[in-house]
Design an enzyme around this catalytic site. Structure first.
Site, short mmCIF file in Angstrom:
data_model
loop_
_atom_site.label_atom_id
_atom_site.label_comp_id
_atom_site.label_asym_id
_atom_site.label_seq_id
_atom_site.Cartn_x
_atom_site.Cartn_y
_atom_site.Cartn_z
N ASP A 146 -0.77 24.83 62.74
CA ASP A 146 -0.63 23.59 61.97
C ASP A 146 -1.98 22.99 61.57
OD1 ASP A 146 2.07 23.26 61.55
OD2 ASP A 146 2.42 22.18 63.42
N LYS B 175 -2.46 20.45 58.76
CA LYS B 175 -2.04 19.05 58.89
C LYS B 175 -3.22 18.11 59.07
CE LYS B 175 2.59 19.80 60.85
NZ LYS B 175 3.44 19.57 62.03
#
Length: 511
Positions: free
Chosen positions: A373, A376
């Site tokens: 991730d 992000k």
């Protein structure tokens, strides 16, 4: 019996307090009891390299087979030909060489019926090492026959030990920075060292055992071992070795010195800052100055190997920590989510290992999964931590983190980052092709990404999120099962379920 040799006494000097040496094993195979008794009587005072003989007795080829199966360290067999059958002895030779694969033991054929086993024919067709008629074996000839045979056996054992040591070194050299390979490498050098020092020769003859010990964090740990200590490799020293050996090693560490004590050599050397390493050689009765030079050379080279290994591991640990920190940075305002990164990495690692990947491959997937991730980091915090449903624009921005993550990580110079970039791009793809951003399907999705998808969704469902509470274990497992072949690779789900006990342990590691 007039032809008797009296062996000269060895100088006792400092040998009197040394433990007894292991005896040579000699097997007498003959159906005449007198042959057994006479052989043992005339060889009662036999010594070769300060080792006497222990005799084993067999009165038939059948009995001999059982003994050679149980005693693989027989040095010499004194073998009759004609026993329960005309070829019982020759049949035994074939069994030893061809069935047991024992080419070390020296076989001396002794026959009272040379016509039943002509010398030339037997030597050509059978793997024996000497041929004698019983009538010619006087005391002196039996002495010289046994000395020659035992010497040949000893040299074969030393060569075999050297070969095994070299094999370990070669096997370990390609992956020297892995701990298991490092251990094999050191064990190989230990075997080579004891072979070069001929610790199975002359006054140094004993069952050679060698152990390299590394002290780290005040805990003595055996990192490589041979001989009787080999079962202790990767174990702690205390409580696993005789008390006298433990005291010798402690003495070396306390005084920071190398020394000889009885039949032990204890070598002390430092490696990398406060690390202290010990080399223990058992069976070191006498070592010449050249032998001590070899030990010093060994210590120096192992010291360098340790130092390089520790530095390499430190670099790897630093790299991994930086990459994990990068993954955790995406969850910068939620401490619980930083544990999510660690858990996903560890679950991915365990799944990869269960799929048969080696440690290096599994570690790469662990790092890549932890950074899934990373895109992000460019998202607005309001979107990341919103507790209500996302708007259409917010959903699109959220989906775009896969593309951004790939852009951040993609670097063709480093395989690890290439793999991590692929995982960042694909961890929201689905097995059935309904995922994003590209709608990849099945094997079009990399295995690393498929593993990460399963690990991250399992962990997300199992823990509280800003927008919902954690699911029960039963509901999580039911979700994985229901979506096998849809979201998830069905083979991975099967492996996950089969190894669920191991995977559950990860929750306790990172709360």
């Amino acid at each position: 019996m007039s032809d008797i040799i009296h062996f000269a006494d060895e100088s006792e000097d400092d040998q009197t307090n040394l433990p007894p040496r292991k005896s040579w094993k000699v097997l007498i195979v003959d159906d005449e009891e007198d042959i057994h008794q006479i052989t043992k009587m005339v060889m009662d005072d036999f010594l070769f390299q300060e080792r006497n003989i222990v005799f084993l007795d067999a009165y038939s080829g059948r009995e001999a087979r059982k003994i050679v199966e149980e005693h693989r360290d027989i040095a010499v067999i004194l073998l009759d030909v004609v026993m329960e059958t005309q070829t019982a002895g020759l049949d035994l030779v074939k069994y030893i060489r061809e069935v047991l694969g024992n080419h070390m033991t020296r076989i001396v054929l002794r026959t009272g019926q040379p016509g039943s086993a002509p010398e030339k024919e037997v030597i050509v067709n059978y793997d024996i090492n000497d041929y004698k008629q019983k009538t010619e074996l006087t005391k002196s000839k039996l002495d010289t026959t046994l000395i020659a045979a035992i010497r040949a056996y000893r040299d074969l054992v030393i060569l075999d030990k050297s070969r095994k040591g070299l094999t370990k070194i070669i096997d370990a050299s390609s992956d020297i920075f892995e701990f298991n390979s490092m251990r094999k490498f050191i064990e190989g050098i230990l075997l080579q060292l004891t072979s070069l020092l001929k610790l199975e020769e002359d006054t140094m003859y004993l069952e050679t055992s060698a152990v390299a010990v590394d002290e780290d964090d005040r805990s003595l740990k055996i990192i490589a071992a041979t001989g009787k200590y080999s079962v202790l490799a990767d174990d702690t020293l205390a409580g696993n070795v005789p008390e006298d050996v433990y005291k010798l090693i402690r003495r070396s560490l306390t005084n920071k010195e190398s020394f000889f004590d009885g039949n032990y050599y204890v070598g002390y050397f430092q490696s990398g800052g406060s690390r202290e390493n010990i080399l223990l050689l058992e069976g070191s009765y006498k070592l010449e100055s050249t032998d001590r030079y070899l030990i010093d050379l060994f210590s120096c080279n192992i010291n360098i190997a340790f130092e390089n290994n520790y530095r390499h591991q430190e670099q790897v640990n630093t790299r991994d920590d930086i990459l994990f920190k990068l993954g955790e940075a995406t969850e910068r305002h939620n401490a619980a989510h930083t544990s999510h990164v660690r858990r996903v990495g560890e679950i991915a690692f365990r799944l990869a290992e269960k799929l048969g990947m080696n440690q290096e491959q599994a570690e790469e997937i662990k790092i890549a999964a932890a950074m899934h991730d990373v895109g992000k980091i460019l998202l607005n915090d309001n979107i990341l931590h919103k507790s209500t449903a996302l708007s259409i624009d917010e959903k699109e921005a959220m989906r775009h983190h896969t593309v951004k993550g790939e852009e951040i990580l993609r670097n063709k110079k480093y395989q690890l980052l290439e793999n991590a970039a692929t995982v960042a791009a694909q961890h929201h793809e689905r097995w059935d092709g309904t995922g994003y951003p590209k709608g990849l399907k099945g094997d079009q999705i990399s295995l690393s990404s498929r593993i990460t998808t399963l690990a991250m969704i399992y962990d997300a469902l199992s823990h509280d999120q800003p927008y919902r509470k954690a699911w029960s274990e039963d509901n999580v497992m039911a979700f994985l099962s229901d979506n096998s072949g849809k979201i998830f690779d069905p083979d991975l789900v099967k492996t996950f379920v089969e190894n669920y006990d191991s995977i559950k342990e990860v929750n306790k590691m990172y709360l």
